[in-house]
Design a protein around this motif. Structure first.
Motif, PDB file in Angstrom:
ATOM      1  N   VAL A 144      24.200 -16.203  12.370  1.00  0.00           N
ATOM      2  CA  VAL A 144      24.244 -17.504  13.054  1.00  0.00           C
ATOM      3  C   VAL A 144      24.279 -17.330  14.573  1.00  0.00           C
ATOM      4  CG1 VAL A 144      25.718 -19.487  13.552  1.00  0.00           C
ATOM      5  CG2 VAL A 144      25.348 -18.780  11.187  1.00  0.00           C
ATOM      6  N   ASN A 145      25.154 -16.474  15.049  1.00  0.00           N
ATOM      7  CA  ASN A 145      25.374 -16.370  16.494  1.00  0.00           C
ATOM      8  C   ASN A 145      24.437 -15.374  17.167  1.00  0.00           C
ATOM      9  OD1 ASN A 145      27.483 -18.224  16.565  1.00  0.00           O
ATOM     10  ND2 ASN A 145      29.007 -16.653  16.114  1.00  0.00           N
ATOM     11  N   SER A 146      24.474 -14.150  16.700  1.00  0.00           N
ATOM     12  CA  SER A 146      23.820 -13.089  17.453  1.00  0.00           C
ATOM     13  C   SER A 146      22.337 -13.006  17.155  1.00  0.00           C
ATOM     14  CB  SER A 146      24.496 -11.756  17.158  1.00  0.00           C
ATOM     15  OG  SER A 146      25.862 -11.839  17.515  1.00  0.00           O
ATOM     16  N   LEU A 147      21.933 -13.435  15.971  1.00  0.00           N
ATOM     17  CA  LEU A 147      20.505 -13.396  15.667  1.00  0.00           C
ATOM     18  C   LEU A 147      19.848 -14.763  15.846  1.00  0.00           C
ATOM     19  CD1 LEU A 147      21.625 -10.708  14.203  1.00  0.00           C
ATOM     20  CD2 LEU A 147      19.330 -10.686  13.238  1.00  0.00           C
ATOM     21  N   ALA A 148      20.556 -15.666  16.518  1.00  0.00           N
ATOM     22  CA  ALA A 148      19.977 -16.979  16.814  1.00  0.00           C
ATOM     23  C   ALA A 148      18.720 -16.815  17.656  1.00  0.00           C
ATOM     24  CB  ALA A 148      20.985 -17.845  17.549  1.00  0.00           C
ATOM     25  N   SER A 149      18.678 -15.746  18.442  1.00  0.00           N
ATOM     26  CA  SER A 149      17.554 -15.517  19.345  1.00  0.00           C
ATOM     27  C   SER A 149      16.440 -14.703  18.694  1.00  0.00           C
ATOM     28  CB  SER A 149      18.055 -14.762  20.575  1.00  0.00           C
ATOM     29  OG  SER A 149      18.784 -13.610  20.170  1.00  0.00           O
ATOM     30  N   GLU A 333      23.100 -23.709  11.012  1.00  0.00           N
ATOM     31  CA  GLU A 333      22.266 -24.831  11.418  1.00  0.00           C
ATOM     32  C   GLU A 333      20.780 -24.526  11.322  1.00  0.00           C
ATOM     33  OE1 GLU A 333      24.939 -27.124  14.673  1.00  0.00           O
ATOM     34  OE2 GLU A 333      24.054 -25.248  15.328  1.00  0.00           O
TER      35      GLU A 333
ATOM     36  N   ILE B  28      15.592 -21.223  18.297  1.00  0.00           N
ATOM     37  CA  ILE B  28      16.482 -21.218  19.459  1.00  0.00           C
ATOM     38  C   ILE B  28      16.896 -22.645  19.816  1.00  0.00           C
ATOM     39  CG2 ILE B  28      16.555 -20.747  21.970  1.00  0.00           C
ATOM     40  CD1 ILE B  28      14.914 -18.173  21.347  1.00  0.00           C
ATOM     41  N   ALA B  31      19.637 -23.775  17.583  1.00  0.00           N
ATOM     42  CA  ALA B  31      20.936 -23.154  17.878  1.00  0.00           C
ATOM     43  C   ALA B  31      21.521 -23.657  19.197  1.00  0.00           C
ATOM     44  CB  ALA B  31      20.797 -21.634  17.901  1.00  0.00           C
ATOM     45  N   VAL B 312      19.349 -13.180  25.155  1.00  0.00           N
ATOM     46  CA  VAL B 312      19.001 -14.562  24.783  1.00  0.00           C
ATOM     47  C   VAL B 312      20.085 -15.164  23.880  1.00  0.00           C
ATOM     48  CG1 VAL B 312      17.279 -16.052  23.672  1.00  0.00           C
ATOM     49  CG2 VAL B 312      16.535 -14.179  25.143  1.00  0.00           C
ATOM     50  N   ALA B 313      20.711 -14.361  23.034  1.00  0.00           N
ATOM     51  CA  ALA B 313      21.821 -14.875  22.222  1.00  0.00           C
ATOM     52  C   ALA B 313      22.934 -15.383  23.140  1.00  0.00           C
ATOM     53  CB  ALA B 313      22.344 -13.797  21.274  1.00  0.00           C
ATOM     54  N   ILE B 316      21.801 -18.708  24.663  1.00  0.00           N
ATOM     55  CA  ILE B 316      21.911 -19.789  23.668  1.00  0.00           C
ATOM     56  C   ILE B 316      23.353 -20.275  23.562  1.00  0.00           C
ATOM     57  CG2 ILE B 316      21.823 -20.277  21.173  1.00  0.00           C
ATOM     58  CD1 ILE B 316      19.405 -18.371  21.025  1.00  0.00           C
ATOM     59  N   ARG B 317      24.261 -19.306  23.506  1.00  0.00           N
ATOM     60  CA  ARG B 317      25.684 -19.609  23.371  1.00  0.00           C
ATOM     61  C   ARG B 317      26.162 -20.459  24.563  1.00  0.00           C
ATOM     62  NH1 ARG B 317      27.824 -20.452  19.772  1.00  0.00           N
ATOM     63  NH2 ARG B 317      30.055 -20.317  19.511  1.00  0.00           N
ATOM     64  N   ARG B 320      24.661 -23.982  24.362  1.00  0.00           N
ATOM     65  CA  ARG B 320      25.348 -24.771  23.350  1.00  0.00           C
ATOM     66  C   ARG B 320      26.710 -25.241  23.848  1.00  0.00           C
ATOM     67  NH1 ARG B 320      24.531 -25.758  17.867  1.00  0.00           N
ATOM     68  NH2 ARG B 320      26.204 -27.125  17.201  1.00  0.00           N
ATOM     69  N   ARG B 321      27.427 -24.325  24.490  1.00  0.00           N
ATOM     70  CA  ARG B 321      28.752 -24.685  24.993  1.00  0.00           C
ATOM     71  C   ARG B 321      28.649 -25.705  26.134  1.00  0.00           C
ATOM     72  NH1 ARG B 321      33.438 -22.662  23.709  1.00  0.00           N
ATOM     73  NH2 ARG B 321      33.468 -21.201  21.983  1.00  0.00           N
TER      74      ARG B 321
END
Lengths: 428, 428
Positions: A144-149, A333, B28, B31, B312-313, B316-317, B320-321
């Motif tokens: 979910v988090n690290s491979l979102a990209s 998601e 992406i 996420a 990129v992860a 994305i984080r 999102r935040r």
């Protein structure tokens, strides 16, 4: 103020939860930014309650789930009872009562996950289940988090500890399937009815969940073909060794040109492949993706403390999101329409073990059958004979599922040949 | 509305960022819940700008960082220039301008991470750097999220791809250090001055960061002892094989009764240990903890796409935040006062390779020296002789750093012996 949680069930895994909450209290507080308190614990009946109290467990035990569901001070319900019912009803009711839910119930999620996720979404509460796949390996949250990209192209998993324990005995010590099963049962790794583990059903459940997280596709359990380890013989294992492979029960999900293909099947892994050295009850998930390339996540697939670690990580996440006011985000998601691959696009190398009359011309005859389906040999070996029958082992170049089906039918129809086993071979 | 980012530098890793943003755009977006747009790219000078434009890179290139820092539409600055300056100044100024920062700059973070984290905190912006340790392996975020519930007792890492490539050649093909280095340089894995890689400095930087995430302790680079692979001989490697070990450069952090001990040193790993099969330029971090038990995270430690995937992860984080309004949380919140272990509490098995006169009584004499320091032998082997000198190899039972220092001094003082090498041995 603390976050109050309730445990449904107080079996092996559940009792690992208070251990971690206590042992790692300060670190957990830093991450959750709240104290986490076990307010109530649901047990089966008064007898279980009395015996737990007598054993020194100082919790508020209840025998009626309503005592938890109607308790507005409880924000998180942790289901660790297993099986479908009453877990499904309890989780549904908890979500409807606007309580966040953490569960490790893989079977339930693989079959009813979509329904439960929809209920969670409707009531804007969280439903987290990191522990449901490969117990102690934090694979779901990592996807979910690290491979979102990243874009995953194939996922391979050794995700059933029982069958991997057995395969390790069969590969490293030459044991038979029966001896390995007996030992797994003696050690408590396998149940008296080992079907779910040895027939690949448990691993297929996990592939259902991993398909959602890694590929965004909610495939059905029925769409994951599964074949177990019962038919693997010491001869297959020895032949694999000789050809440079290790046999394991491997779950795979891959995206072909036409869609997703998921299956669980005994697989010949090249000895140098990282999954080949995952032994005993350990699990690992190997991910191929366009960004990272190859990565692997290795750890215990079950057990009290590993599973409880994943459960408590979920609890912390929920507590933190409650504080932040961002609760209700779905665990996963990533979502795309489910499109399954056409069988002709799913291509692998295969191993065939065939008994043939011990006379000249048989290999030629076999070559004709394979050739008729446009399948070429990568390796062919003739191995021993009992005077009447010789064992011929073939490793093919890439073969589609359609070709495979046809050639298997041909071989089964050919009177002179006896097709003993067909296994997938991971190409290098 | 989209989240606008700026890249500082457009080298190999940086150009992987637009690749992923484009290739995985839809995932992406799911996420991040925002489009991510590269608004500006800082390059060295007009010449670089012209050559990038000529090569078809269609970005808004700037040569003055102020064009980025003063642009209020840019929320995230991605530093991929490397080295300490001007990266440090640019990151500091970006944080002060209330821009979130993503970086892969391990050297900078290992030395100035605390200072930069404090600046980020002060300005309530994010400073994320998943790519700084083991490039494509999502180890930092996994420690933050999934191991929040766990207590790490020891962490072992093969985290320098260059030296691991060299060690793999030395172990699997018997190459000398010099040949392995030449090949690594030829393939572009090692720089003309390979010091940082082969002397364990790069790995030590990573241990500094991993100490913070896994143990909550911000140890200084100077507190991580490091010893490289230059002195490893083909004889050491062969002896390791014979005794059932594989030699690798391993970073370790462990918590003893008195505190934390971190070091990077060539280590004999038992062949069945999961780290032993991490080969070539691949990296892996092996974590021992009270909850999960043993887990390992494996993947590429460097490279354009793996590193860009982590970058990129992080982006994305942050995006999102920003949407959720929870930005500003430190990447790692786990923090305890730094307490370093007393040397007498750091205990390991050790390998000693000693040249001794080829005459009787030498092993007895050696035994006396070790015995005087209360060190017992686990294995002892006498290996070949050139007529005058014999090689004696000893593997000890647990030895503290204090004992080790003393016995090394004794051996070096003993005229008849020549201590060739001393390496750590991972016990089983």
């Amino acid at each position: 103020m603390s976050v109050k949680i309730a445990l449904l069930g107080f079996g092996t895994v559940a009792s690992g939860v208070p251990f971690l909450l206590k042992e790692n209290a300060e670190k957990i507080y830093q991450a959750a930014q709240e104290e986490i308190e076990i307010a109530k614990v649901l047990v089966r009946d008064d007898a279980e309650k009395e015996s737990l109290l007598a054993a020194g467990h100082d919790y508020h035990f209840v025998t009626n789930v309503d005592d938890i569901l109607s308790d507005e001070s409880i924000s998180i319900v942790v289901e660790l009872m297993g099986r479908i019912e009453p877990a499904k009803t309890f989780i549904t009711r908890a979500l409807e009562a606007k309580k966040h839910v953490v569960t490790a119930n893989k079977d339930l999620l693989a079959v009813h996950g979509q329904e439960l996720t929809a209920i969670a979404k409707k009531h804007q509460v969280a439903l987290y289940y990191e522990a449901a796949v490969a117990g102690g390996i934090p694979i779901l949250r990592t996807l979910v988090n690290s491979l979102a990209s990243d874009k995953v192209t194939r996922l391979l998993g050794v995700v059933n500890g029982t069958s991997n324990f057995m395969m390790t005995k069969m590969v490293e010590e030459g044991w038979s399937y029966e001896d390995a099963l007996a030992e797994a049962q003696r050690l408590g790794f396998a149940e008296s009815d080992p079907t779910n583990d040895v027939d690949g059903i448990d691993a297929a459940y996990k592939m259902v969940l991993l398909s959602q997280f890694a590929f965004g596709m909610a495939v059905n359990f029925e769409d994951v073909a599964h074949k177990g380890i019962r038919s693997i013989t010491p001869e297959d294992v020895a032949m694999a060794q000789e050809l440079g492979y290790v046999v394991k029960l491997v779950g795979s999900i891959e995206e072909t040109a036409s869609g997703l293909a998921a299956e669980v099947t005994p697989t010949f892994l090249p000895k140098a492949h990282p999954l080949a050295s995952v032994n005993g009850v350990m699990n690992a998930v190997f991910v191929e993706s366009i960004g990272i390339g190859e990565s692997m996540y290795y750890g215990p697939g079950a057990g009290q403390k590993p599973t409880a670690t994943s459960v408590v990580a979920d609890i912390i996440r929920i507590a933190r999101r409650m504080t932040e006011g961002t609760i209700g985000k779905a665990f996963n998601e990533f979502s795309r329409p489910v499109v399954l691959s056409k069988p002709e696009d799913v291509k692998h190398h295969y191993y065939f073990s065939i008994l043939a009359p011990d006379k000249t011309g048989q290999v030629l005859r076999l070559a004709e059958i394979f050739n008729a389906e446009n399948i070429s040999f990568k390796q062919i070996l003739q191995d021993g004979t009992n005077g009447e029958l010789a064992r011929v082992v073939v490793i093919t170049h890439a073969v589609s599922k359609t070709q495979l089906e046809k050639v298997v039918a041909e071989l089964e129809a050919a009177e002179e040949f006896q097709l003993v086993n067909t296994f997938k071979v991971l190409g290098e």
